[in-house]
Design an enzyme around this catalytic site. Sequence first.
Site, PDB file in Angstrom:
ATOM      1  N   LYS A 182       0.819  -1.215   0.000  1.00  0.00           N
ATOM      2  CA  LYS A 182       0.000   0.000   0.000  1.00  0.00           C
ATOM      3  C   LYS A 182       0.855   1.269   0.000  1.00  0.00           C
ATOM      4  CE  LYS A 182      -4.271  -1.811   2.009  1.00  0.00           C
ATOM      5  NZ  LYS A 182      -5.314  -1.631   3.048  1.00  0.00           N
ATOM      6  N   LYS A 187      -7.320  -9.771  -8.453  1.00  0.00           N
ATOM      7  CA  LYS A 187      -8.452  -9.946  -7.546  1.00  0.00           C
ATOM      8  C   LYS A 187      -9.570  -8.974  -7.893  1.00  0.00           C
ATOM      9  CE  LYS A 187      -8.282 -10.534  -3.162  1.00  0.00           C
ATOM     10  NZ  LYS A 187      -8.022 -10.386  -1.702  1.00  0.00           N
ATOM     11  N   LYS A 240     -12.850  -3.261  -5.261  1.00  0.00           N
ATOM     12  CA  LYS A 240     -13.708  -2.075  -5.244  1.00  0.00           C
ATOM     13  C   LYS A 240     -13.072  -0.922  -6.020  1.00  0.00           C
ATOM     14  CE  LYS A 240     -14.683  -3.125  -0.371  1.00  0.00           C
ATOM     15  NZ  LYS A 240     -14.499  -2.643   1.002  1.00  0.00           N
TER      16      LYS A 240
END
Length: 355
Positions: free
Chosen positions: A115, A217, A220
Site C-alpha cells: 500500500k 483480484k 472495489k
Amino acid sequence: MNSFKPLVFSGVQPTGNLHLGNYLGAIRKFVALQESHDCIYCVVDLHSITAQLVHDDLPAQTRSITAAFLAAGIDPKKHIVFNQSRVMQHAELAWVFNCVARIGWMNRMTQFKDKAGKDRENASLGLLAYPSLMAADILVYRATHVPVGDDQKQHLELTRDIAAKFNNDFSRKIASLGVGVEMQMGEENVSGFFPLTEPLIEGPATRVMSLRDGSKKMSKSDPSDLSRINLTDDADTISKKIKKAKTDPEPLPSELDGLKERPEADNLVGIYAALAERSRQDVIAEFGGQQFSVFKPALADLAVDRLAPIAAEMRRIYADTAYVDSVLRDGGERAGTIAEGTMKTVREIIGLLAD
C-alpha cells in the site's frame, strides 16, 4: 484457572461498494459462523482512514456495510454488529500495542509495503501501525478465532506475537492479579491474559478474481464497474456483467487440470462452485466440453438467484437510516461493555491509575 470461551471477531472496512468477492470470502462465512460461535462483527471505520484520510461520505459507507451484514443474514440481536469508532477502547489498546510491538515487525508487513509503494516515507504513521490497531480490535474482546483470507494471515500472526509479548512482559503481574487464563501452545499449556488467537478457515478458500482480468483480484477500486459484481447490483446488471465477463475461445475442459493456464475460465468455474456450494470438480463434470455460450447463462441465472434477493434487502435496509443507526448504537454499547472490562484489567496490569 479458567480457559477462554470461543469468540469470533472480524471486521470490514467501509470503503466503496461491497462486491461478490467480499460476500463469498467473508460475509457468507460470517453468517455461517453464527450457528456455532458467539460473534462480534465490526465496520472498521478507523482503519478506513489509515490510507485515505478524507472520504466523500464515510457515514454512508459505514451504513452500507452494516446493511450488507444484515441483508446477508447476520442477526444483530444474538450477536454484535457495530462500528469501530463508537468503542474508544480499540484506540486505547492500540496505543498500548504500539508500545508492545517492534518497528521491525511493522516494517516486515507485506500489506504495508504494497500500500505504501515506493514512497514509504510519505505513508501515514497510521498505515504503518494498521496491524497494531487490528490486534487491538481482536484482543480488546479477547477473541479466540478470526476468519481470515490470505491477505490477513500475516496480520493475525502479528496479533499472536503482540499477545505473546504482552503476556510474557507482564507475566508476574498477570499471575499476581490472578487474571491469567490457560491456553494451548502446541503441546504445552501456558497462561496469559490475552489469547493467542487462531485463524478460522471454513471450507475451501474462495478467491474471486476480476471479471475483466483473471489474474487480478476482484476489487472495489478497479476503474471498470464491469470487473466486479456489486452487492447492490440488480438482477439485470448481475446478468449483464456475467455475460460480458472475459473468457477465451475454447470450451470448458473436462478435467480440472485443464483450467491451469486459463485464469478467466478458472475464475468463472470457481464462482459457480462457490455460489452453488459445490466442488469445482462437480462443475467441470456438468459443464466440461461445453462452450461459454452455455455456461455463462447458467452462471448468470445462479448468480441472480443467490445475489439479487440480498441486493434488494440491502437496499431496503440501507434506506431505513434510523434502523441501521439503532443497530450500530446498540451493538456499540454492548461491545463497549466487553471492551471496557478488558481495558480495566489492562490498565491494572500496566499500572495506569484510572478510577
